[in-house]
Motif scaffolding. Structure first.
Motif, short mmCIF file in Angstrom:
data_model
loop_
_atom_site.label_atom_id
_atom_site.label_comp_id
_atom_site.label_asym_id
_atom_site.label_seq_id
_atom_site.Cartn_x
_atom_site.Cartn_y
_atom_site.Cartn_z
N HIS A 50 -6.22 -1.72 -1.93
CA HIS A 50 -7.02 -1.47 -3.13
C HIS A 50 -7.22 0.01 -3.40
O HIS A 50 -7.24 0.44 -4.56
N ALA A 51 -7.40 0.82 -2.37
CA ALA A 51 -7.64 2.25 -2.59
C ALA A 51 -6.45 2.89 -3.32
O ALA A 51 -6.63 3.66 -4.29
N GLN A 52 -5.22 2.56 -2.89
CA GLN A 52 -4.03 3.11 -3.55
C GLN A 52 -3.88 2.56 -4.97
O GLN A 52 -3.48 3.28 -5.88
N LEU A 53 -4.20 1.27 -5.14
CA LEU A 53 -4.09 0.66 -6.47
C LEU A 53 -5.06 1.29 -7.45
O LEU A 53 -4.70 1.62 -8.59
N ALA A 54 -6.30 1.48 -7.02
CA ALA A 54 -7.31 2.10 -7.90
C ALA A 54 -6.90 3.52 -8.27
O ALA A 54 -7.10 3.97 -9.42
N TYR A 55 -6.30 4.24 -7.33
CA TYR A 55 -5.85 5.61 -7.61
C TYR A 55 -4.78 5.61 -8.70
O TYR A 55 -4.80 6.44 -9.62
N GLU A 86 -14.06 0.41 -8.23
CA GLU A 86 -12.99 0.86 -9.14
C GLU A 86 -13.52 1.10 -10.54
O GLU A 86 -13.12 2.07 -11.21
N ILE A 87 -14.43 0.25 -11.01
CA ILE A 87 -15.03 0.45 -12.33
C ILE A 87 -15.76 1.80 -12.38
O ILE A 87 -15.68 2.53 -13.38
N GLU A 88 -16.47 2.13 -11.32
CA GLU A 88 -17.18 3.43 -11.30
C GLU A 88 -16.18 4.59 -11.34
O GLU A 88 -16.44 5.60 -12.01
N GLY A 121 0.82 -1.22 0.00
CA GLY A 121 0.00 0.00 0.00
C GLY A 121 0.85 1.26 0.00
O GLY A 121 0.57 2.22 -0.73
N GLU A 122 1.91 1.28 0.81
CA GLU A 122 2.78 2.46 0.87
C GLU A 122 3.52 2.67 -0.45
O GLU A 122 3.66 3.81 -0.92
N LEU A 123 4.01 1.58 -1.06
CA LEU A 123 4.70 1.71 -2.35
C LEU A 123 3.75 2.20 -3.44
O LEU A 123 4.13 3.01 -4.29
N LEU A 124 2.50 1.73 -3.41
CA LEU A 124 1.51 2.21 -4.39
C LEU A 124 1.18 3.68 -4.17
O LEU A 124 0.94 4.42 -5.13
N GLU A 125 1.19 4.10 -2.92
CA GLU A 125 0.92 5.51 -2.63
C GLU A 125 2.03 6.40 -3.21
O GLU A 125 1.77 7.48 -3.75
N ILE A 126 3.27 5.94 -3.09
CA ILE A 126 4.39 6.67 -3.70
C ILE A 126 4.23 6.69 -5.22
O ILE A 126 4.41 7.73 -5.88
N LEU A 127 3.88 5.53 -5.79
CA LEU A 127 3.71 5.45 -7.25
C LEU A 127 2.61 6.37 -7.75
O LEU A 127 2.68 6.89 -8.86
N GLY A 128 1.56 6.56 -6.92
CA GLY A 128 0.48 7.45 -7.34
C GLY A 128 0.98 8.85 -7.64
O GLY A 128 0.61 9.45 -8.66
#
Length: 495
Positions: free
Chosen positions: A279-284, A322-324, A237-244
């Motif tokens: 999931h929240a970070q991934l969807a972002y 996520e689709i929405e 989750g933290e790595l995905l937040e950085i990637l965002g």
């Protein structure tokens, strides 16, 4: 020998139940699996930096940094080391206050500062005690040495954010090896440490341009190992937040490696069991890519449909959310390309017996932008959705879902009344045909059952004719029409 071994064998109980009583959950504290603690070394308090003369402050600062490289095992309740631990803590606080001052970050101090940081932070992480860790139910394992580690992380951030910080000098020491060791720490079970690591890595990514591609590549490797090998890494989750934030800064047009990262790494991340944790970070991240390049919409949506959960309603609700989010930023031209496979899946979700899945799918019709897209493409979408909606309105067990379906049907009727009437008539005609076929099938089975009963009764009434001897005449014939015994004739008579 037997007397010696007797008492040992008596203690063995092969039928004893292990862990029959579940221990109550409590906060756990765990230390690193190795320490460079120098046995018997006692730290001596040094003079304070604020009281040092201008010519002596540089040498005293180096001594303070060297003093901070001594490590202690916080899991060992050793009273003799408590004083040295406190001396080190005060030294760390002094370094933290001093490092942001003007004239401190001279070139000679860079290797000492980085050495102190690396010695304290980079360590083998202990193995997970709970392989099936659930963040919603289980308490995380906190780092025992956090009283020192927290100050070290604050020193790192102040070091990187100092006005006099020079990346050209620091890059000699903050290199690829440093980054690799830093990324390994993201697997720490302590959420406090992962949060500070996230900020630290983000600062390094911003300051050191030469390390950016390497950082992205290493994060890519961590994700692929998580997807296809271990399915366990605490800092996803933290790595995905950085990637965002990194994706948000990508220049246009997107490079091929960035598009490949989206399709080959981010989309397969949806299939992991622990999707709820990140999931929240991934969807972002996914939505950020689509805002950069709308042509990626079709492969992304088809990838999500490929990994759509079949048996986990919780993940299905997350996919729908996520689709929405994707539909909120989709362009009408791209919507046309994915509407048919998407709404076929939507019809399955609306028909789901799990009311949360059906409810989340029906909430799409409360989104104004999604409704405008559906209205523009109603000749395609309405025939896909109509039969399942009409059927649910009659026989779904949950009244809330029935009420939502009625609202959707009403919206469709107002949207395209002519098509709605045609579909209604067609649906009723199909239902009549199905009922007629079902009735014919039932009659056919009844007829077959009658035939079976009749054949069984006939077989029971047939009596076997007794065999006749070759030289005897049939009774009552007087021998006038007598003929010798024939087996073939006997079988015909029996029939």
């Amino acid at each position: 020998m037997s007397a010696a071994t007797g008492p040992v064998t008596d203690k063995i109980d092969p039928f004893s139940k292990k862990q029959s009583v579940k221990k109550p959950k409590q906060k756990r504290s765990q230390a690193s699996s190795r320490y460079k603690a120098k046995g018997g070394t006692e730290l001596v308090p040094l003079p304070q930096l604020k009281d040092a003369l201008p010519g002596e402050s540089q040498e005293l600062f180096i001594k303070k940094l060297q003093q901070c490289t001594v490590l202690f095992d916080f899991a060992d309740d050793c009273v003799s080391e408590l004083r040295s631990m406190e001396v080190k803590r005060f030294s760390l606080i002094e370094v933290l206050d001093h490092i942001g001052k003007s004239g401190v970050l001279v070139e000679a101090n860079y290797p000492e500062v980085v050495k102190m940081i690396a010695t304290n932070l980079f360590r083998p992480l202990p193995p997970a005690e709970n392989a099936e860790f659930d963040p919603d139910e289980d308490e995380p394992t906190f780092e025992a040495s956090w009283p020192h580690l927290q100050i070290v992380y604050e020193i790192v951030l102040r070091f990187l954010e100092a006005p006099e910080f020079q990346p050209t000098i620091a890059k000699k020491y903050v290199d690829q090896r440093f980054v690799m060791q830093l990324l390994e720490l993201f697997d720490s079970e302590d959420p406090r440490e992962r949060d500070l690591l996230k900020t630290m890595l983000h600062r390094i990514y911003g300051k050191f341009l030469g390390l950016r591609a390497f950082i992205r590549k290493q994060i890519n490797h961590i994700f692929l190992k998580f997807i296809y090998e271990t399915e366990h890494f605490n800092g996803i989750g933290e790595l995905l937040e950085i990637l965002g934030s990194i994706i948000n800064g990508f220049a246009l047009p997107l490079k091929a490696e960035h598009k490949q990262f989206l399709i080959k790494v981010l989309i397969p991340l949806h299939k992991a069991k622990s999707l709820a944790q990140y999931h929240a970070q991934l969807a972002y991240c996914v939505v950020q890519f689509l805002e950069k390049d709308a042509t990626l919409t079709e492969p992304v949506v088809r990838g999500l449909l490929k990994f759509w959960p079949k048996t986990c309603s919780q993940k299905e609700v997350m996919f729908l959310g996520e689709i929405e989010e994707i539909l909120d930023v989709i362009e009408p031209s791209q919507f046309v390309r994915i509407q048919e496979p998407l709404f076929k899946q939507m019809s399955k979700c609306v028909s789901s017996p799990h009311f949360q899945v059906a409810e989340r799918a029906l909430y799409f019709w409360n989104n104004e932008y999604v409704m405008s897209l559906i209205e523009e493409n109603s000749p395609v979408i309405l025939p896909i959705m109509f039969s399942c909606l009409y059927r649910i309105s009659k026989d779904h067990w949950n009244q809330t879902i029935v009420a939502l379906v009625y609202n959707v049907l009403k919206t469709f009727m107002e949207m395209n009344s002519k098509l709605f009437d045609e579909l209604t008539a067609s649906y009723k005609a199909d239902r009549q045909k199905e009922k007629k076929k079902e009735k014919e099938r039932e009659e056919l089975w009844k007829n077959l059952e009658k035939l079976e009963i009749g054949s069984t009764a006939n077989s029971k009434t047939v009596k076997a004719v007794p065999p006749m001897s070759p030289n005897s005449a049939p009774p009552g014939d007087g021998g006038a029409n007598y003929s010798p015994y024939s087996p073939t004739a006997h079988r015909l008579m029996a029939k």
